[in-house]
Design a protein around this motif. Sequence first.
Motif, PDB file in Angstrom:
ATOM      1  N   THR A   9      -0.686   6.466   7.568  1.00  0.00           N
ATOM      2  CA  THR A   9      -1.389   5.684   6.545  1.00  0.00           C
ATOM      3  C   THR A   9      -2.636   6.426   6.078  1.00  0.00           C
ATOM      4  OG1 THR A   9      -2.793   4.634   8.182  1.00  0.00           O
ATOM      5  CG2 THR A   9      -0.684   3.557   7.714  1.00  0.00           C
ATOM      6  N   ASP A  10      -3.263   5.881   5.039  1.00  0.00           N
ATOM      7  CA  ASP A  10      -4.528   6.434   4.555  1.00  0.00           C
ATOM      8  C   ASP A  10      -5.594   6.410   5.662  1.00  0.00           C
ATOM      9  OD1 ASP A  10      -4.533   3.666   4.501  1.00  0.00           O
ATOM     10  OD2 ASP A  10      -5.028   3.496   2.374  1.00  0.00           O
ATOM     11  N   GLU A  11      -5.556   5.375   6.516  1.00  0.00           N
ATOM     12  CA  GLU A  11      -6.542   5.282   7.613  1.00  0.00           C
ATOM     13  C   GLU A  11      -6.304   6.389   8.643  1.00  0.00           C
ATOM     14  OE1 GLU A  11      -5.703   1.319   8.821  1.00  0.00           O
ATOM     15  OE2 GLU A  11      -6.851   0.430   7.165  1.00  0.00           O
ATOM     16  N   ASP A  47      -0.413   3.481   1.580  1.00  0.00           N
ATOM     17  CA  ASP A  47      -1.681   2.897   1.126  1.00  0.00           C
ATOM     18  C   ASP A  47      -1.743   1.514   1.752  1.00  0.00           C
ATOM     19  OD1 ASP A  47      -3.548   1.376  -0.298  1.00  0.00           O
ATOM     20  OD2 ASP A  47      -3.257   2.523  -2.143  1.00  0.00           O
ATOM     21  N   THR A  48      -2.643   1.332   2.722  1.00  0.00           N
ATOM     22  CA  THR A  48      -2.656   0.083   3.496  1.00  0.00           C
ATOM     23  C   THR A  48      -3.129  -1.104   2.656  1.00  0.00           C
ATOM     24  OG1 THR A  48      -4.784   0.819   4.357  1.00  0.00           O
ATOM     25  CG2 THR A  48      -2.899   1.037   5.815  1.00  0.00           C
ATOM     26  N   LYS A  92       4.142   2.861  -0.019  1.00  0.00           N
ATOM     27  CA  LYS A  92       4.301   4.223   0.499  1.00  0.00           C
ATOM     28  C   LYS A  92       4.112   5.146  -0.689  1.00  0.00           C
ATOM     29  CE  LYS A  92       7.119   4.599   4.595  1.00  0.00           C
ATOM     30  NZ  LYS A  92       8.297   5.266   5.138  1.00  0.00           N
ATOM     31  N   MET A  93       2.998   5.852  -0.705  1.00  0.00           N
ATOM     32  CA  MET A  93       2.692   6.704  -1.867  1.00  0.00           C
ATOM     33  C   MET A  93       3.430   8.035  -1.733  1.00  0.00           C
ATOM     34  SD  MET A  93      -1.384   6.296  -2.325  1.00  0.00           S
ATOM     35  CE  MET A  93      -1.808   6.788  -0.658  1.00  0.00           C
ATOM     36  N   ALA A 137       7.669   0.570   3.648  1.00  0.00           N
ATOM     37  CA  ALA A 137       6.295   0.063   3.511  1.00  0.00           C
ATOM     38  C   ALA A 137       6.213  -1.399   3.927  1.00  0.00           C
ATOM     39  CB  ALA A 137       5.829   0.230   2.062  1.00  0.00           C
ATOM     40  N   ILE A 138       7.220  -2.199   3.585  1.00  0.00           N
ATOM     41  CA  ILE A 138       7.126  -3.648   3.844  1.00  0.00           C
ATOM     42  C   ILE A 138       7.715  -4.029   5.205  1.00  0.00           C
ATOM     43  CG2 ILE A 138       7.844  -5.944   3.006  1.00  0.00           C
ATOM     44  CD1 ILE A 138       7.838  -4.623   0.159  1.00  0.00           C
TER      45      ILE A 138
END
Length: 386
Positions: free
Chosen positions: A72-74, A153-154, A159-160, A270-271
Amino acid sequence: MLVSFDTPSTLWVGAGARFRLAEEVQRLGVGRILLVTDQHLLSTGILDDFQAQCQSEHIEVNIFPQVQPDPTDENVAAGLKHLRECAAEALVAIGGGSVMDAAKIIGIAVNNPESLSAFQGYHKIPKSGLPLIAVPTTAGTGSETTKAAVITDTTRQVKMMIFDRKLLPRVSLVDYELSLSMPPQLTAHVGIDTLAHGIEAFVSRKASRMTDPLALSCIQLTARYLPMAYQEPENREAREAMALAACQGGMAFTNSSVCLVHGMSRPLGAIFHLPHGLSNAVLLPSVTRFSLRGAPARYKQIAREMDFSRDRTSDESAGEALQEGLKALNAQLGIPTLRECVRVSQSEFESYLDKMAEDALASGSPQNNPVVPSANEIRDLYRSAW
Ligand SMILES: [Fe+2]
């Protein structure tokens, strides 16, 4: 037709490629690296060899072992913090697709202060990042040869797909011996991902004479050796073939494209947090059936390469045989149905159909499909895969 073709500057492929790490770090002219990996690989001791090589050449090694599956972005932000603290001059990614994708974006983020969502899509990264050496430990994603990375992208639960030449590793060390200990289920998931790369690169509207031979070789190798690698994890011939297939599939799709399977697969990841290869596998047969009429001769060729269509001569019957063969391959590899792996009720699943169709189309991948679907057709395809 004018085409461009991008690959890493250097590829070492075969048993023992991993022992080239220190030499390649030196060729980059750097003395301090950040080794990006995950906790599981750290615990197996697989990194010891790499550290010993670097130590003997006086290369300083820092380790960021916290990459999560489907990064993830984090997760990238944590890696970036680590990178800044140790001031490494290059990154070495040792792991599967998640590790390689995270390392690509960590290396980019250090020179580009924008939010990661600004990079989503095609060629949106302003400045080059740090050089990257990729060492895949699974034969699947082909990230070692691609200019793509997928980061979640949380905030938006998306999902980018980030696609840019600047994401190509400088060097890739493709050593199948690192994949010998992969368990059967992971082998199946990443192997079907490889197959999806070959198939989608070959039927894509962006396919070219540069990518076709690589895509066909990827398809042929996967059809022949994936069941063997699944049944006999330590079969060196099968592992070597799958490592090559993954590498060739990556080169093919990154210079052609993926299509509808990948476009629809990312929202499932993503989901519902399905592993990437699994979400491709559950969609591949029905999306193939939907797409047949857009490129019948190409699908017929795929059916032949996979040895599914010996007695079928027309494009139509070969296409049918391909779809049946893909279903049978899933069964052989123990791939569950979408209903079995998404642990929610059918009505809850259907409540996400609009978002999933919208996100799939927004990724740009379905637009490369032989038949470009409407949002409604994508919703129907999710329903038929259920
Ligand atoms: Fe993929």
